[in-house]
Design an enzyme around this catalytic site. Structure first.
Site, PDB file in Angstrom:
ATOM      1  N   LYS A  74      17.948 -13.124  -0.055  1.00 41.47           N
ATOM      2  CA  LYS A  74      16.930 -12.099   0.209  1.00 41.47           C
ATOM      3  C   LYS A  74      16.000 -12.630   1.279  1.00 41.47           C
ATOM      4  CE  LYS A  74      15.693  -8.027  -1.586  1.00 41.47           C
ATOM      5  NZ  LYS A  74      16.557  -7.067  -2.304  1.00 41.47           N
ATOM      6  N   ASP A  76      15.826  -3.230   2.694  1.00 36.93           N
ATOM      7  CA  ASP A  76      15.070  -3.211   1.434  1.00 36.93           C
ATOM      8  C   ASP A  76      13.790  -2.439   1.749  1.00 36.93           C
ATOM      9  OD1 ASP A  76      15.055  -4.339  -1.406  1.00 36.93           O
ATOM     10  OD2 ASP A  76      13.111  -5.011  -0.700  1.00 36.93           O
TER      11      ASP A  76
HETATM   12  P1  NAD Z   1      10.983   2.716  -0.066  1.00 37.37           P
HETATM   13  O1  NAD Z   1      10.015   2.013   0.825  1.00 37.37           O
HETATM   14  O2  NAD Z   1      11.895   3.726   0.515  1.00 37.37           O
HETATM   15  O3  NAD Z   1      10.176   3.450  -1.250  1.00 37.37           O
HETATM   16  C1  NAD Z   1       9.210   2.839  -2.038  1.00 37.37           C
HETATM   17  C2  NAD Z   1       8.340   3.961  -2.617  1.00 37.37           C
HETATM   18  O4  NAD Z   1       7.459   3.407  -3.581  1.00 37.37           O
HETATM   19  C3  NAD Z   1       7.464   4.665  -1.592  1.00 37.37           C
HETATM   20  O5  NAD Z   1       7.511   6.074  -1.834  1.00 37.37           O
HETATM   21  C4  NAD Z   1       6.039   4.124  -1.904  1.00 37.37           C
HETATM   22  O6  NAD Z   1       5.017   5.060  -1.580  1.00 37.37           O
HETATM   23  C5  NAD Z   1       6.161   3.937  -3.381  1.00 37.37           C
HETATM   24  N1  NAD Z   1       5.175   3.025  -3.942  1.00 37.37           N
HETATM   25  C6  NAD Z   1       4.736   1.833  -3.471  1.00 37.37           C
HETATM   26  N2  NAD Z   1       3.807   1.309  -4.292  1.00 37.37           N
HETATM   27  C7  NAD Z   1       3.681   2.193  -5.322  1.00 37.37           C
HETATM   28  C8  NAD Z   1       2.882   2.224  -6.494  1.00 37.37           C
HETATM   29  N3  NAD Z   1       2.039   1.235  -6.791  1.00 37.37           N
HETATM   30  N4  NAD Z   1       3.016   3.290  -7.320  1.00 37.37           N
HETATM   31  C9  NAD Z   1       3.868   4.295  -7.040  1.00 37.37           C
HETATM   32  N5  NAD Z   1       4.632   4.310  -5.950  1.00 37.37           N
HETATM   33  C10 NAD Z   1       4.535   3.278  -5.105  1.00 37.37           C
HETATM   34  O7  NAD Z   1      11.770   1.564  -0.828  1.00 37.37           O
HETATM   35  P2  NAD Z   1      13.167   1.675  -1.593  1.00 37.37           P
HETATM   36  O8  NAD Z   1      14.231   1.216  -0.676  1.00 37.37           O
HETATM   37  O9  NAD Z   1      13.266   2.992  -2.260  1.00 37.37           O
HETATM   38  O10 NAD Z   1      12.954   0.519  -2.675  1.00 37.37           O
HETATM   39  C11 NAD Z   1      12.237   0.743  -3.886  1.00 37.37           C
HETATM   40  C12 NAD Z   1      12.647  -0.306  -4.894  1.00 37.37           C
HETATM   41  O11 NAD Z   1      14.045  -0.208  -5.077  1.00 37.37           O
HETATM   42  C13 NAD Z   1      12.379  -1.757  -4.485  1.00 37.37           C
HETATM   43  O12 NAD Z   1      12.073  -2.526  -5.639  1.00 37.37           O
HETATM   44  C14 NAD Z   1      13.704  -2.199  -3.912  1.00 37.37           C
HETATM   45  O13 NAD Z   1      13.868  -3.617  -3.971  1.00 37.37           O
HETATM   46  C15 NAD Z   1      14.633  -1.479  -4.852  1.00 37.37           C
HETATM   47  N6  NAD Z   1      15.987  -1.331  -4.315  1.00 37.37           N
HETATM   48  C16 NAD Z   1      16.228  -0.572  -3.223  1.00 37.37           C
HETATM   49  C17 NAD Z   1      17.530  -0.488  -2.735  1.00 37.37           C
HETATM   50  C18 NAD Z   1      17.883   0.368  -1.564  1.00 37.37           C
HETATM   51  O14 NAD Z   1      19.081   0.425  -1.224  1.00 37.37           O
HETATM   52  N7  NAD Z   1      16.959   1.062  -0.952  1.00 37.37           N
HETATM   53  C19 NAD Z   1      18.574  -1.185  -3.376  1.00 37.37           C
HETATM   54  C20 NAD Z   1      18.279  -1.936  -4.507  1.00 37.37           C
HETATM   55  C21 NAD Z   1      16.968  -1.996  -4.969  1.00 37.37           C
END
Ligand code: NAD
Length: 417
Positions: free
Chosen positions: A105, A145
């Site tokens: 990561k 991510d």
């Molecule tokens: P992203 O940036 O697209 O979305 C994150 C969302 O969370 C945004 O809408 C943001 O406004 C919101 N957010 C941030 N802080 C917040 C809070 N305190 N309360 C409520 N909402 C809040 O990111 P993503 O890619 O969707 O990733 C989100 C999570 O999923 C992370 O933990 C990431 O590691 C995990 N993840 C993502 C993927 C992927 O393929 N995108 C894969 C595995 C895991």
């Protein structure tokens, strides 16, 4: 909320699982520690000609089962401890769904909203230049991510290919389709969240069309999960982002909310909702399914005592603290762990890498079918272990499955030199 070190959370989760696995203490140390961590300071020229520096990291946690694999995050909270934890979770996630990768990561500590697109490109290319000796199609394969996506992956690929004087699209995944990306990659994480929720309802012999769902975090993972779970017939009654939460007891139009957020930047203000709530209120709503899809440590032990959902599907990585896990297990709330629930992202990344190596593209239908096959098989492995062993919760069951796979590979490889 007390500060929880995510790396300590990872180590605690692994120790919990190790109690149910035949592992020597020295080997457990190996499985709990990163093999190496790059810590670097990027110096980048800003649009006004000034120089700004950025802390950046890449952790390569364990390569016993294959090349290191894991995303790159741009966020002000990025730290060495966070990157180490996230890289460790990747090891066990890849093992949980049985794809031939280790875990890695990376991240840059910055708030991307403070920088122009040209500055983000220079920052990304500066990081890619630092990463170049470490990454490679058979060595370490970054992916998107939080706050990174196809655009950043295309820049990393281009920087690597330019410096290496080659074409090697499989050096990163999560690319745009014309740069070697896979059909279905953008939706993959939300799709695996939907699949595990569907499987859990089947396992508990409940009807998903009667279910209510709340989603914390309406980004890539959360919004796609919401859309697909709503397609199964459940009512997504509340969603949130960093601006706050919106609620409609009759179910929100998840696609319209996504469109609204794309236009305005947040879910709050959407006029199809009946009320606005705080994120804390959303996390403690009386729903059947809660999907935390924002960042780590969203639910600690205190908040866990107020959670009223029956099932939590962890779209985010590490959204529950280990103490919260204990409280929820005592209260009989079933948590489908991140290393399975959000593994769709890395699984389709794996398919992208396979396609890049074959220089042959699959259809979206094939991608989705293969994803469903691997996620449902992993869910079956989880429930089989949960029933066969006296483990306290689904998370420990999944870690036992994954840890045994990593242990076998480590044992078979032996120690060099
Ligand atoms: P992203 O940036 O697209 O979305 C994150 C969302 O969370 C945004 O809408 C943001 O406004 C919101 N957010 C941030 N802080 C917040 C809070 N305190 N309360 C409520 N909402 C809040 O990111 P993503 O890619 O969707 O990733 C989100 C999570 O999923 C992370 O933990 C990431 O590691 C995990 N993840 C993502 C993927 C992927 O393929 N995108 C894969 C595995 C895991």
């Amino acid at each position: 909320m007390a500060e929880v070190n995510p790396f300590e959370s990872l180590q605690e989760q692994l120790s919990d699982a190790a109690a149910y696995v035949d592992v020597e203490p020295g080997m457990l140390d190996r499985l709990q520690s990163p093999e190496r961590v790059l810590e670097t300071t990027l110096s980048v020229e800003m649009d006004d000609g000034s120089i700004e520096t950025f802390e950046a990291y890449r952790s390569q946690f364990n390569g016993d089962r294959g090349p290191y694999k894991g995303g790159i995050r741009y966020h002000p909270q990025v730290s060495r401890a966070e990157v180490k934890a996230l890289s460790g979770w990747m090891v066990y996630k890849c093992a949980a769904v049985n794809i031939p990768y280790g875990g890695g990561k990376g991240g840059i500590k910055l708030d991307p909203r403070q920088y122009s697109d040209a500055e983000i490109e220079r920052i990304t290319r500066a990081f890619a230049t630092e990463l170049r000796p470490l990454i490679g199609v058979d060595k370490d394969i970054p992916a998107p991510d939080v706050n990174t996506g196809q655009r950043e992956m295309n820049w990393i690929k281009d920087t690597y290919e330019t410096l290496e004087d080659t074409t090697e699209p499989g050096v990163v995944t999560g690319k745009a389709p014309e740069s070697g990306g896979s059909a279905g990659r953008v939706e993959a994480t939300g799709r695996s969240v939907m699949l595990v929720v569907r499987e859990a309802f089947e396992y508990f012999d409940r009807d998903i069309t009667d279910a209510t769902v709340a989603v914390q975090g309406y980004g890539n993972a959360g919004s796609v999960a919401a859309n697909l779970i709503s397609d199964l017939g459940a009512d997504v009654v509340a969603v949130s982002d960093s601006s706050g939460a919106i609620h409609d007891p009759d179910g929100l139009d998840t696609q319209a909310v996504k469109e609204f957020k794309r236009e305005t930047g947040s879910v709050t203000g959407y006029d199809g909702a009946t009320e606005e709530l705080s994120n804390q209120e959303l996390l403690t709503m009386d729903v059947d399914v809660l999907v935390p899809a924002a960042l780590e440590n969203a639910i600690d032990a205190d908040l866990a005592t107020d959670v009223r959902a029956d099932i939590i599907a962890e779209a985010a990585n590490g959204p529950l603290t280990p103490d919260a896990d204990e409280v929820l297990a005592d209260r009989n709330v079933h948590v489908i762990p991140d290393i399975l629930a959000n593994a769709g992202g890395v699984t389709v990344s794996y398919f992208e890498w396979v396609q890049n190596r074959q220089r042959f593209s699959w259809t979206e239908q094939r991608v989705n079918e293969e994803l469903e096959r691997l996620i449902t098989a992993a869910f079956d492995d989880l429930t089989e272990t949960y029933e066969a062993r006296d483990v306290p919760n689904f998370r420990t069951a999944m870690y036992v499955v994954a840890m045994n796979r990593v242990l076998s590979a480590a044992d078979e490889a032996g120690v060099f030199p």
